[in-house]
Design a protein around this motif. Structure first.
Motif, short mmCIF file in Angstrom:
data_model
loop_
_atom_site.label_atom_id
_atom_site.label_comp_id
_atom_site.label_asym_id
_atom_site.label_seq_id
_atom_site.Cartn_x
_atom_site.Cartn_y
_atom_site.Cartn_z
N UNK A 110 1.10 4.15 -2.61
CA UNK A 110 1.12 3.57 -3.94
C UNK A 110 -0.01 4.20 -4.75
N UNK A 111 -0.54 3.54 -5.71
CA UNK A 111 -1.48 4.16 -6.66
C UNK A 111 -2.92 4.23 -6.18
N UNK A 112 -3.19 4.13 -4.91
CA UNK A 112 -4.57 4.14 -4.41
C UNK A 112 -5.05 5.53 -4.03
N UNK A 113 -4.19 6.53 -4.07
CA UNK A 113 -4.57 7.88 -3.68
C UNK A 113 -3.86 8.90 -4.56
N UNK B 193 1.42 15.65 2.16
CA UNK B 193 0.69 15.53 0.90
C UNK B 193 1.59 16.11 -0.19
N UNK B 194 1.91 15.29 -1.17
CA UNK B 194 2.81 15.74 -2.23
C UNK B 194 2.02 16.37 -3.36
N UNK B 195 2.73 16.82 -4.36
CA UNK B 195 2.09 17.28 -5.58
C UNK B 195 2.21 16.22 -6.67
N UNK B 196 2.54 15.00 -6.28
CA UNK B 196 2.74 13.90 -7.22
C UNK B 196 1.44 13.17 -7.51
N UNK B 197 1.24 12.82 -8.75
CA UNK B 197 0.07 12.03 -9.13
C UNK B 197 0.44 10.56 -9.12
N UNK C 90 0.84 -1.20 0.00
CA UNK C 90 0.00 0.00 0.00
C UNK C 90 0.87 1.25 0.00
N UNK C 91 1.99 1.19 0.71
CA UNK C 91 3.02 2.21 0.66
C UNK C 91 4.27 1.55 0.11
#
Length: 165
Positions: free
Chosen positions: A136-139, A160-164, A124-125
């Motif tokens: 990971x890709x869940x958020x 909270x990053x600015x990464x998608x 998950x992380x």
């Protein structure tokens, strides 16, 4: 990140979580009457869960520090009766906003050890820039989380990053 690096990171962090878990159990047994809530519990309730649900950190019931105690974009709340403080940073170096719970002492948490092991096991992380774990890709946007426990300080932080994803 290469698959080899990811596997090495997961093994290392699962090993660390395992050591923390054994140490925590020993510490809890050695301290009868230890408080049920610790800095980790406060972090989960006020920082981790809200950030994972794209909400604001929870500061209800915490006393804000005087404005002259603030630094840059940080706002400090507490200390609680246990000595924990909550720090909100509206402009962290590595992201959009951050929330941390800090304690001026060494506190080992069974909850933190279990959480670290579960995140490594489920993926998950995933490894982020050391010492961070990144969602990971869940958020989206992604969040980064770290645990820092030294002899004199315990800190849990989420950014909270600015990464998608």
């Amino acid at each position: 990140m290469t698959e080899t690096r990811a596997k090495t990171w997961a093994k290392t962090h699962v090993g660390i979580a395992s050591v923390l878990r054994r140490y925590c159990i020993g510490a809890l047994v050695a301290l009868p009457g230890a408080a049920a809530a610790d800095a980790w519990d406060m972090f989960v309730a006020r920082c981790l869960d809200p950030f994972e649900h794209q909400s604001l950190a929870v500061v209800d019931g915490l006393s804000p520090q005087p404005v002259d105690q603030m630094h840059d974009a940080s706002h400090v709340f507490g200390p609680t009766d246990e000595g924990y403080i909550l720090v909100l940073n509206a402009a962290p170096r590595d992201g959009e906003r951050a929330c941390a719970v800090e304690y001026a002492g060494h506190e080992v948490s069974q909850g933190a050890a279990d959480w670290l092991a579960e995140q490594a096991d489920t993926g998950r992380y995933v490894p982020g820039p050391t010492p961070w774990m990144m969602s990971n890709e869940w958020i989206e946007p992604r969040v980064m989380m770290r645990v820092e426990v030294t002899a004199v300080r315990t800190a849990y932080e989420i950014v909270e990053t600015d990464l998608e994803s």
